[in-house]
Design an enzyme around this catalytic site. Structure first.
Site, PDB file in Angstrom:
ATOM      1  N   ARG A   1       0.806  -1.348  -0.080  1.00 33.34           N
ATOM      2  CA  ARG A   1       0.049   0.231  -0.083  1.00 33.34           C
ATOM      3  C   ARG A   1       1.167   1.145   0.029  1.00 33.34           C
ATOM      4  O   ARG A   1       1.702   1.359   0.939  1.00 33.34           O
ATOM      5  CB  ARG A   1      -0.930   0.003   1.291  1.00 33.34           C
TER       6      ARG A   1
ATOM      7  N   GLU B   1     -11.131   5.129  -5.568  1.00 28.89           N
ATOM      8  CA  GLU B   1     -11.513   3.625  -5.858  1.00 28.89           C
ATOM      9  C   GLU B   1     -11.899   3.304  -7.462  1.00 28.89           C
ATOM     10  O   GLU B   1     -11.969   4.391  -7.917  1.00 28.89           O
ATOM     11  CB  GLU B   1     -12.811   3.633  -4.987  1.00 28.89           C
TER      12      GLU B   1
ATOM     13  N   ARG C   1      -1.074  -5.465   4.729  1.00 32.80           N
ATOM     14  CA  ARG C   1      -0.325  -4.909   3.590  1.00 32.80           C
ATOM     15  C   ARG C   1       0.953  -4.218   3.968  1.00 32.80           C
ATOM     16  O   ARG C   1       0.659  -3.448   5.180  1.00 32.80           O
ATOM     17  CB  ARG C   1      -0.960  -3.940   2.654  1.00 32.80           C
TER      18      ARG C   1
END
Length: 170
Positions: free
Chosen positions: A68, A76, A111
């Site tokens: 990330r 998004e 992540r």
């Protein structure tokens, strides 16, 4: 001269409030871009792994990591600009590209939050500079190169809803 402890307390609180207020108004520290880190690793972008504009998978020393990007938030996929953001990151980091990954921490989804460099280019800041991601102020405090992201955001005027607000509504 005797100093009243209430006066000292009020001055201290005033300084704290002023600091919080000034950060909220865009006054940012001027951190230098530190391109090398002892924790940085040479990694390879996993083919087909760029899911959106701020998440990808890489191979580092035989291990697959989901990354990330630190300090930024991309739209998004269902949001305006989301597909364009993803495609821009794909164009900058083609399959099997060698990148330098500076891991920062692990997020609540497991992540690795990281800074990514392609050659001399700081990808996190480039995405912001090119209008494909927002500076994610709330989560940029641990990014060693936060100042570069802040500078990139200063020249960018993104339109539409920031991704964190979009996620709240949807």
């Amino acid at each position: 001269m005797k100093i009243n402890s209430s006066f000292v307390l009020l001055v201290g609180l005033g300084l704290i409030l002023w600091g919080s207020f000034s950060r909220g108004k865009g006054i940012e520290p001027n951190f230098p871009l530190e391109k090398k880190s002892i924790a940085a690793e040479q990694c390879t972008v996993k083919p087909g792994s760029i899911y959106d504009g701020d998440t990808l998978r890489v191979f580092c020393n035989g291990e697959e990591l989901k990354l990330r990007l630190c300090g930024i938030d991309a739209p998004e996929k269902a949001q305006a600009g989301g597909i364009e953001s993803r495609n821009y990151l794909r164009s900058r980091l083609p399959d099997n590209a060698t990148v330098r990954v500076n891991p920062i921490e692990t997020d609540r989804y497991g992540r690795t939050v990281a800074e990514i460099f392609l050659g001399e280019t700081f990808i996190n800041a480039e995405l912001v500079r090119e209008g494909h991601a927002w500076h994610y102020r709330r989560y940029s405090g641990n990014c060693p190169n936060r100042g570069e992201i802040v500078r990139a955001a200063q020249g960018t005027r993104l339109t539409g809803m920031p991704p964190w607000e979009f996620r709240k509504e949807h």
